[in-house]
Structure formats: C-alpha cells, structure tokens
Write a protein that holds these residues in place. Structure first.
Motif, PDB file in Angstrom:
ATOM      1  N   PRO A 139       1.078  -1.248   0.083  1.00  0.00           N
ATOM      2  CA  PRO A 139      -0.226  -0.055  -0.105  1.00  0.00           C
ATOM      3  C   PRO A 139       0.814   1.295  -0.173  1.00  0.00           C
ATOM      4  CG  PRO A 139      -0.025  -0.900   2.230  1.00  0.00           C
ATOM      5  CD  PRO A 139       0.706  -2.076   1.321  1.00  0.00           C
ATOM      6  N   GLU A 140       0.291   2.303  -0.461  1.00  0.00           N
ATOM      7  CA  GLU A 140       0.867   3.627  -0.563  1.00  0.00           C
ATOM      8  C   GLU A 140       0.174   4.514   0.507  1.00  0.00           C
ATOM      9  OE1 GLU A 140       3.354   4.569  -2.548  1.00  0.00           O
ATOM     10  OE2 GLU A 140       3.550   2.560  -3.691  1.00  0.00           O
ATOM     11  N   PRO A 141       0.925   5.474   0.806  1.00  0.00           N
ATOM     12  CA  PRO A 141       0.240   6.316   1.835  1.00  0.00           C
ATOM     13  C   PRO A 141      -1.190   6.909   1.435  1.00  0.00           C
ATOM     14  CG  PRO A 141       2.660   6.821   1.574  1.00  0.00           C
ATOM     15  CD  PRO A 141       2.358   6.071   0.622  1.00  0.00           C
ATOM     16  N   ASP A 142      -1.432   7.191   0.011  1.00  0.00           N
ATOM     17  CA  ASP A 142      -2.785   7.553  -0.134  1.00  0.00           C
ATOM     18  C   ASP A 142      -3.821   6.314  -0.169  1.00  0.00           C
ATOM     19  OD1 ASP A 142      -1.886   6.309  -2.591  1.00  0.00           O
ATOM     20  OD2 ASP A 142      -2.977   7.706  -4.040  1.00  0.00           O
ATOM     21  N   ASP A 143      -3.182   5.373   0.301  1.00  0.00           N
ATOM     22  CA  ASP A 143      -4.260   4.260   0.330  1.00  0.00           C
ATOM     23  C   ASP A 143      -4.887   4.255   1.763  1.00  0.00           C
ATOM     24  OD1 ASP A 143      -4.010   3.038  -2.208  1.00  0.00           O
ATOM     25  OD2 ASP A 143      -1.991   2.024  -1.697  1.00  0.00           O
ATOM     26  N   LEU A 144      -4.627   5.235   2.614  1.00  0.00           N
ATOM     27  CA  LEU A 144      -5.053   4.922   4.254  1.00  0.00           C
ATOM     28  C   LEU A 144      -6.265   5.085   4.249  1.00  0.00           C
ATOM     29  CD1 LEU A 144      -3.532   5.297   6.739  1.00  0.00           C
ATOM     30  CD2 LEU A 144      -3.884   7.842   6.889  1.00  0.00           C
ATOM     31  N   GLU A 145      -6.914   4.315   5.163  1.00  0.00           N
ATOM     32  CA  GLU A 145      -8.081   4.065   5.364  1.00  0.00           C
ATOM     33  C   GLU A 145      -8.766   4.344   6.644  1.00  0.00           C
ATOM     34  OE1 GLU A 145     -10.413   0.542   4.031  1.00  0.00           O
ATOM     35  OE2 GLU A 145      -8.285  -0.129   3.796  1.00  0.00           O
ATOM     36  N   GLU A 146      -9.779   4.941   7.011  1.00  0.00           N
ATOM     37  CA  GLU A 146     -10.057   5.202   8.192  1.00  0.00           C
ATOM     38  C   GLU A 146     -11.365   4.247   8.534  1.00  0.00           C
ATOM     39  OE1 GLU A 146     -12.451   8.564  10.945  1.00  0.00           O
ATOM     40  OE2 GLU A 146     -11.901   9.113   8.818  1.00  0.00           O
ATOM     41  N   PHE A 147     -11.075   3.403  10.077  1.00  0.00           N
ATOM     42  CA  PHE A 147     -11.919   2.438  10.492  1.00  0.00           C
ATOM     43  C   PHE A 147     -12.346   3.198  11.918  1.00  0.00           C
ATOM     44  CE2 PHE A 147      -8.461   0.487   8.323  1.00  0.00           C
ATOM     45  CZ  PHE A 147      -8.998  -0.397   7.504  1.00  0.00           C
ATOM     46  N   THR A 148     -13.601   2.725  12.271  1.00  0.00           N
ATOM     47  CA  THR A 148     -14.407   3.273  13.075  1.00  0.00           C
ATOM     48  C   THR A 148     -13.726   2.708  14.478  1.00  0.00           C
ATOM     49  OG1 THR A 148     -16.067   1.756  13.032  1.00  0.00           O
ATOM     50  CG2 THR A 148     -16.387   3.718  11.948  1.00  0.00           C
ATOM     51  N   GLY A 149     -13.009   1.711  14.434  1.00  0.00           N
ATOM     52  CA  GLY A 149     -12.702   0.891  15.603  1.00  0.00           C
ATOM     53  C   GLY A 149     -11.803  -0.397  15.238  1.00  0.00           C
ATOM     54  N   LEU A 150     -11.345  -0.845  16.054  1.00  0.00           N
ATOM     55  CA  LEU A 150     -10.636  -2.198  15.923  1.00  0.00           C
ATOM     56  C   LEU A 150     -11.621  -3.314  15.410  1.00  0.00           C
ATOM     57  CD1 LEU A 150      -7.801  -3.399  16.215  1.00  0.00           C
ATOM     58  CD2 LEU A 150      -8.276  -4.086  18.460  1.00  0.00           C
ATOM     59  N   ALA A 151     -12.733  -3.217  16.015  1.00  0.00           N
ATOM     60  CA  ALA A 151     -13.617  -4.534  15.556  1.00  0.00           C
ATOM     61  C   ALA A 151     -14.056  -4.293  14.143  1.00  0.00           C
ATOM     62  CB  ALA A 151     -14.880  -4.361  16.378  1.00  0.00           C
ATOM     63  N   ASP A 152     -13.866  -3.012  13.513  1.00  0.00           N
ATOM     64  CA  ASP A 152     -14.226  -2.671  12.332  1.00  0.00           C
ATOM     65  C   ASP A 152     -13.191  -2.939  11.268  1.00  0.00           C
ATOM     66  OD1 ASP A 152     -15.495  -1.407   9.962  1.00  0.00           O
ATOM     67  OD2 ASP A 152     -14.313   0.591  10.297  1.00  0.00           O
ATOM     68  N   ALA A 153     -11.884  -2.837  11.992  1.00  0.00           N
ATOM     69  CA  ALA A 153     -10.906  -3.244  10.965  1.00  0.00           C
ATOM     70  C   ALA A 153     -10.817  -4.990  11.034  1.00  0.00           C
ATOM     71  CB  ALA A 153      -9.491  -2.618  11.613  1.00  0.00           C
ATOM     72  N   HIS A 182     -16.097  -2.041   1.465  1.00  0.00           N
ATOM     73  CA  HIS A 182     -16.010  -0.603   1.579  1.00  0.00           C
ATOM     74  C   HIS A 182     -14.505  -0.259   1.993  1.00  0.00           C
ATOM     75  CE1 HIS A 182     -16.558   3.306   3.355  1.00  0.00           C
ATOM     76  NE2 HIS A 182     -17.206   3.556   2.348  1.00  0.00           N
ATOM     77  N   PHE A 183     -14.015   0.847   1.214  1.00  0.00           N
ATOM     78  CA  PHE A 183     -12.857   1.194   1.562  1.00  0.00           C
ATOM     79  C   PHE A 183     -13.039   2.895   1.682  1.00  0.00           C
ATOM     80  CE2 PHE A 183     -11.502  -2.418  -0.832  1.00  0.00           C
ATOM     81  CZ  PHE A 183     -10.310  -2.599  -0.401  1.00  0.00           C
ATOM     82  N   ALA A 184     -12.734   3.174   3.243  1.00  0.00           N
ATOM     83  CA  ALA A 184     -13.267   4.482   3.454  1.00  0.00           C
ATOM     84  C   ALA A 184     -11.841   5.231   3.503  1.00  0.00           C
ATOM     85  CB  ALA A 184     -13.622   4.559   5.048  1.00  0.00           C
ATOM     86  N   PHE A 185     -11.248   5.759   2.473  1.00  0.00           N
ATOM     87  CA  PHE A 185     -10.102   6.283   2.214  1.00  0.00           C
ATOM     88  C   PHE A 185      -9.894   7.794   2.788  1.00  0.00           C
ATOM     89  CE2 PHE A 185      -9.944   3.467  -1.627  1.00  0.00           C
ATOM     90  CZ  PHE A 185      -9.014   2.385  -1.312  1.00  0.00           C
ATOM     91  N   VAL A 186      -8.970   8.061   3.103  1.00  0.00           N
ATOM     92  CA  VAL A 186      -8.729   9.416   3.732  1.00  0.00           C
ATOM     93  C   VAL A 186      -8.517  10.481   2.736  1.00  0.00           C
ATOM     94  CG1 VAL A 186      -7.415  10.657   5.349  1.00  0.00           C
ATOM     95  CG2 VAL A 186      -8.084   8.421   6.167  1.00  0.00           C
ATOM     96  N   GLU A 187      -7.631  10.143   1.920  1.00  0.00           N
ATOM     97  CA  GLU A 187      -7.280  11.204   1.000  1.00  0.00           C
ATOM     98  C   GLU A 187      -7.787  11.185  -0.475  1.00  0.00           C
ATOM     99  OE1 GLU A 187      -4.850  13.526   1.671  1.00  0.00           O
ATOM    100  OE2 GLU A 187      -4.526  12.710   3.723  1.00  0.00           O
ATOM    101  N   ARG A 191      -3.688   9.737  11.630  1.00  0.00           N
ATOM    102  CA  ARG A 191      -3.617   9.893  10.077  1.00  0.00           C
ATOM    103  C   ARG A 191      -2.240  10.482   9.652  1.00  0.00           C
ATOM    104  NH1 ARG A 191      -8.079  13.927   7.579  1.00  0.00           N
ATOM    105  NH2 ARG A 191      -6.836  13.618   5.778  1.00  0.00           N
ATOM    106  N   ASP A 192      -1.616  11.032  10.717  1.00  0.00           N
ATOM    107  CA  ASP A 192      -0.105  11.873  10.409  1.00  0.00           C
ATOM    108  C   ASP A 192       1.044  10.744  10.926  1.00  0.00           C
ATOM    109  OD1 ASP A 192      -1.492  13.966   9.293  1.00  0.00           O
ATOM    110  OD2 ASP A 192      -1.828  14.868  11.129  1.00  0.00           O
TER     111      ASP A 192
END
Length: 100
Positions: free
Chosen positions: A18-32, A49-54, A77-78
């Motif tokens: 994965p590249e940095p722009d593939d970063l996803e947001e997860f609502t919690g550990l269970a979601d991941a 579903h991929f909840a990409f950040v960028e 995210r940083d």
C-alpha cells in the motif's frame, strides 16, 4: 467511546504494497477486523468498503487475497512512521491482533 484507527491494508503476496494515499479510516478495532475477514473470505463476490482518507471512498472487489493479508493500524492519520497494531489471520483462520 470507540477509538478511530487509520490503517493500510495489504492483500498479500498477490497485491502491491500500500501507498500512503491508500490510508483508510476505521471506526474501531472491530471494524478493521471485520473488513479484513470480509476482504479475505468474500473477495471474489462481495464488495468491501474502503473509507479512504485522501481520496473518495469506494466499494471494490478484492479477489485473490492471500492468507498473509493484514491491516497495519495507526493512531492518527499523520503517524504513519509509528504503527500501533497489526491485524492479521491466525493459523486456524481467525483474526489476530498484535501491538507493534
């Protein structure tokens, strides 16, 4: 309150890293954990579903995901230089988590 996580998913040896722009947001550990299982077990016929950040979120098929797939989670995210948790498949097909 559940903690949000940010992560990079890798589908295994059939996928590029994965590249940095593939970063996803997860609502919690269970979601991941749920998303890793779904992408591994149902990749040929169920859209994940991929909840990409960028970039725009999307739903995509994830065929040929290997048993070595994983999601590396970060607390922000940083903070991509400091992984916090690794989510991966266990030897009997369950989902394991490991603090980094």
């Amino acid at each position: 309150m559940m903690a949000r996580w940010f992560g990079l998913w890798h589908g295994g040896n059939g996928y590029s890293l994965p590249e940095p722009d593939d970063l996803e947001e997860f609502t919690g550990l269970a979601d991941a954990r749920r998303k890793l299982i779904k992408r591994h077990r149902f990749g040929y016929w169920s859209r994940s579903h991929f909840a990409f950040v960028e970039r725009e979120p999307t739903k995509a098929l994830t065929p040929c995901v290997g048993d070595d797939c994983e999601i590396t989670l970060y607390g922000s995210r940083d903070g991509l230089d400091c992984p916090a948790v690794r989510v991966f498949l266990g030897p009997r097909g369950g989902i394991r988590t490991e603090r980094c």
